[in-house]
Design an enzyme around this catalytic site. Structure first.
Site, PDB file in Angstrom:
ATOM      1  N   SER A 609       3.536   4.600   1.093  1.00  0.00           N
ATOM      2  CA  SER A 609       3.205   5.902   0.516  1.00  0.00           C
ATOM      3  C   SER A 609       4.065   6.980   1.192  1.00  0.00           C
ATOM      4  O   SER A 609       5.280   6.949   1.098  1.00  0.00           O
ATOM      5  CB  SER A 609       1.704   6.168   0.653  1.00  0.00           C
ATOM      6  OG  SER A 609       1.293   7.232  -0.163  1.00  0.00           O
ATOM      7  N   ASP A 693       0.323   1.870 -10.329  1.00  0.00           N
ATOM      8  CA  ASP A 693       0.170   2.892  -9.286  1.00  0.00           C
ATOM      9  C   ASP A 693       0.233   4.264  -9.945  1.00  0.00           C
ATOM     10  O   ASP A 693       1.304   4.735 -10.330  1.00  0.00           O
ATOM     11  CB  ASP A 693       1.269   2.760  -8.232  1.00  0.00           C
ATOM     12  CG  ASP A 693       1.042   3.661  -7.026  1.00  0.00           C
ATOM     13  OD1 ASP A 693       0.161   4.549  -7.108  1.00  0.00           O
ATOM     14  OD2 ASP A 693       1.725   3.479  -6.010  1.00  0.00           O
ATOM     15  N   HIS A 730      -1.828   1.537  -5.973  1.00  0.00           N
ATOM     16  CA  HIS A 730      -1.307   2.115  -4.736  1.00  0.00           C
ATOM     17  C   HIS A 730      -1.668   1.280  -3.508  1.00  0.00           C
ATOM     18  O   HIS A 730      -1.115   1.494  -2.437  1.00  0.00           O
ATOM     19  CB  HIS A 730      -1.831   3.543  -4.582  1.00  0.00           C
ATOM     20  CG  HIS A 730      -1.040   4.375  -3.620  1.00  0.00           C
ATOM     21  ND1 HIS A 730       0.310   4.645  -3.777  1.00  0.00           N
ATOM     22  CD2 HIS A 730      -1.400   4.991  -2.459  1.00  0.00           C
ATOM     23  CE1 HIS A 730       0.738   5.389  -2.775  1.00  0.00           C
ATOM     24  NE2 HIS A 730      -0.279   5.611  -1.958  1.00  0.00           N
TER      25      HIS A 730
END
Length: 760
Positions: A609, A693, A730
């Site tokens: 991330s 995601d 994610h």
């Protein structure tokens, strides 16, 4: 190995004009923008072609399969994640072995016996009933639990779940009754008999028909009478079906707080409690006061902790009479954070705040029912300091029925717990097993407190504490065959960031038999450095596998941008200071090499991330320093991140490209826009993302790998790969089998790039 990368269509007619403080108008080309259309046949074909190239590298042998099998064997032990008590009921999360998702169980607290000497695990869990089993909803583990909210009595549970890794959530409700309340048909009689055999005090679970869709980052709270609950959601996107959730890139706007009454079928019946249409990007959090007399609503304009605070003091009356909710602004200028903790019968309300306290403190505000509220921007509120700020970070405050505060602090990225009374008088420290991370679960409705403790080389152990005496007793510990914490070492060191000499903490873990002085140990380093999030220690069997199999070292660099040292530490790695994060991480690598832990050819780094952004930036800036890079779900296009899904909320850390000053910062480090064009050196890199995601959309990775392959694919002989996982998001809630396949591929990538022979 020669790589024949796909010929990704490049459209050089696509560009944007940005305003720059330094250079005036700047034209920036974006030739791979078409990859932002995730549903197009062209993009889907491209993904398949890229995955094929990646698999051809990883599947030269069956190393991934062997690693996956070995890690799965190590994971074959019973583990408990959390325990929560409500009323006489105890809920807990357990994985008996290698299930994709943990199962939630329910048992009466009186059936659990706790060892009085505190040296052995509690007993009686075999009497628990299965409350919620996510594995029955999907065989591949793509149905995952997001939140689990128990009512005060323990008779009702709201839970939200997601599919295929998307951030979109659906809410469902279950009710707990005794088997005597079941209707007496044949099936129920069989269920009653089964429950009696289990000796579980005859609890039964009933699915209620309530179903709520299109929630994201929702805050669920039960009302006082358990006749309904508060939650927040977004409007349904216009161009996405239920089956395609998570593949859209629309910006999420117009979050609202709703009240749902039990028995109403779906969200269309629900009543709006709070909204702010003039600020469509705001996101809301909710909290009922201890006595449920008031509803507090926190309004966040981005990912910063500072928020506005509103209160509805006529909530119960408005629900009962279907009258208007009276919203009063308590804090209306985003000057600090104000997290509600609890209140007394005398109207004293306690809040955790960073107001004039970058390390945080506990304050109280007097709110009487007959006293009108004037917001802090118009009248200085009277704050009473309860627990002053210290020189280390106050992370959270919990209370029990004994009117004591259990305060979790973080000191040099190690957790400590201190106990205070309601007047702020220090009472004692809770002695933890050692340096590490501790999470505490307590409520004001009973005396039971549960504390989970772990560190990099010690598995998570749950302790029980009665708040009447605050004595820490062992409650549940795992038993991992062949594993001994004493075989491993974890130490903390401090090194200087290369440019401004700031001291940065770093954890280093290794097996005691590993040679950490030869300068040749395979090293796996990670970091995050963003959004005020501290990268604390936690136990991972996969990291232990790396230490064992690679005879290696695992490292966490606690770089700036996180919350390790409060607000100033976060701001020192945000916006115009973002380069500090990259310098700090580069400094960590240089320290490890200088101190003879490893060398450049044995150094692998990984981040996810915001940590994926870190990987992209340091690869561009110091391609000579890192041999192997894995970037998970990274933010790679810093000029367009704010235009997709929830990205507009990240401007608190990054700024935004339509601001000339911010543009001048972003354009200098944005991974997509800084790929070296004439270099003959670049780390071996594998980007990992998921096709569902909807937080950091996969186009970030799609565009970055395309640019890397275009600029460097014929100039360097190192692999420039992307791994796109289907039906994944994610990362949160990813099933065990998917997690295992991913880490097996990553460790396989490490071994091939670092030239480490793995013995099976």
């Amino acid at each position: 190995m020669k790589f024949n990368y796909p010929e990704t269509r490049r459209d050089d007619s696509v560009f944007d004009i940005f305003k720059s403080t330094e250079k005036g108008s700047v034209k920036v080309y974006d030739p791979y923008r078409h990859l932002e259309d995730q549903q197009s046949p062209e993009t889907k074909k491209w993904v398949d072609e890229e995955n094929k190239i990646t698999r051809s590298f990883l599947d030269q042998d069956n190393t991934s399969e062997k690693i996956s099998n070995e890690i799965m064997k190590m994971l074959n032990f019973e583990r408990f994640d959390w325990f929560r008590r409500r009323g006489s009921k105890l809920f807990f999360s357990r994985n008996p072995n290698t299930l994709n998702q943990n199962i939630i169980y329910l048992i009466d607290i009186d059936q659990i016996s706790i060892s009085k000497d505190g040296k052995s695990s509690a007993k009686g869990f075999e009497n628990a009933i299965e409350f919620l089993n996510p594995n029955t909803y999907s065989k591949d583990g793509t149905w995952s639990l997001k939140s689990f909210v128990i009512s005060k009595s323990g008779d009702h549970v709201c839970f939200s779940y997601s599919k295929a890794g998307s951030d979109w959530e659906e809410i469902a409700v279950k009710k707990i009754i005794t088997t005597n309340e079941l209707k007496t048909n044949k099936d129920d009689e069989e269920e009653k008999e089964d429950l009696k055999k289990k000796n579980c005090l005859h609890y039964a679970v009933v699915d209620l028909p309530d179903s709520i869709n299109w929630c994201k980052f929702t805050s669920i709270k039960w009302d006082e009478n358990e006749t309904g609950f508060i939650y927040n959601r977004y409007p349904k996107p216009e161009k996405v079906s239920d089956d395609d959730k998570g593949t859209e890139t629309d910006t999420n706007l117009n979050n609202k707080v709703y009240y749902h009454k039990l028995g109403d079928a779906n969200e269309s019946f629900d009543r709006v409690v709070f909204e702010c249409p003039e600020n469509p990007q705001w996101i809301f959090g909710t909290e009922f006061s201890h006595d449920h007399s008031s509803l507090f609503i926190s309004a966040f304009r981005d990912c910063n902790v500072e928020h506005n605070l509103y209160v509805i003091r006529n909530f119960q009356e408005a629900i009962a009479n279907k009258s208007a909710f009276k919203v009063e602004a308590l804090i209306d200028n985003f000057d600090a954070c104000y997290y509600y903790i609890t209140n007394t019968k005398q109207g004293e309300y306690f809040f955790l705040t960073n107001l004039s306290a970058p390390f945080n403190r506990l304050i109280s505000i007097q709110l009487n029912d007959d006293q009108p509220i004037v917001p802090n921007s118009k009248s200085k509120l009277e704050f009473k300091e309860i627990i002053p700020e210290k020189d280390y970070v106050l992370e959270s405050v919990s209370r029990s029925s004994q009117e004591k505060f259990y305060v979790s602090y973080q000191k040099h990225v190690q957790d400590i717990i201190e106990v205070y009374d309601f007047n702020g008088k220090y009472l004692k420290d809770i002695k933890l097993p050692g340096p590490g991370s501790a999470s505490l679960s307590a409520t004001e409705y009973h005396d039971h407190i549960f504390i989970n403790f772990s560190n990099l080389v010690s598995p998570s152990v749950t302790y029980y504490m009665d708040s009447k005496n605050d004595e820490l007793l062992l409650f549940k510990e795992p038993h991992i065959e062949g594993f001994k914490s004493s075989d491993y070492e974890c130490k903390q060191v401090f090194y200087e960031s290369p440019k401004d000499k700031t001291k940065i903490p770093m954890f280093i873990a290794y097996k005691k038999t590993t040679d950490i002085t030869s300068g040749n140990a395979p090293t796996y380093m990670t970091g995050y450095g963003g959004f005020n999030i501290s990268y604390t220690q936690s136990f991972s069997i996969r990291n232990i596998y790396f230490l064992n199999k690679f005879n290696g070292i695992f490292v966490i660099a606690n770089i700036r941008g996180g919350g390790e040292y409060g607000k100033a530490w976060h701001e020192a790695g945000s916006k115009k200071n973002k380069q500090n994060c990259f310098d700090d991480f580069i400094g960590a690598a240089e320290y490890l090499i200088k101190e003879n832990y490893t060398n450049q050819n044995k150094l692998a780094v990984r981040g996810g991330s915001n940590g994926g952004l870190l990987m992209g930036a340091i690869s561009n800036q110091r391609p000579d320093l890192f041999k192997c890079v894995v970037a998970d779900v990274g933010v790679m296009d810093m000029l367009r991140f704010h235009l997709h899904t929830i990205g507009s909320n990240w401007v608190s850390d990054y700024g935004r490209s339509d601001n000339p000053d911010d543009f001048d910062v972003l354009i200098k480090y944005s991974p997509l826009n800084n790929v070296p064009k004439d270099s003959n050196q670049y780390p071996s890199i594998m980007l990992c993302t998921g096709d569902h995601d909807d937080r950091v959309i996969p186009a970030h990775s799609y565009k970055f790998i395309s640019e890397l392959q275009y600029q460097l694919g014929k100039k360097v002989d190192t692999p420039l790969l992307i791994r796109v996982d289907k039906d994944s998001g994610h990362g949160a809630g990813k099933g065990l089998s998917k997690q295992n396949n991913e880490i097996a591929d990553i460790f396989n990538f490490f071994s091939k790039v670092l030239n480490v022979k793995l013995n099976f």
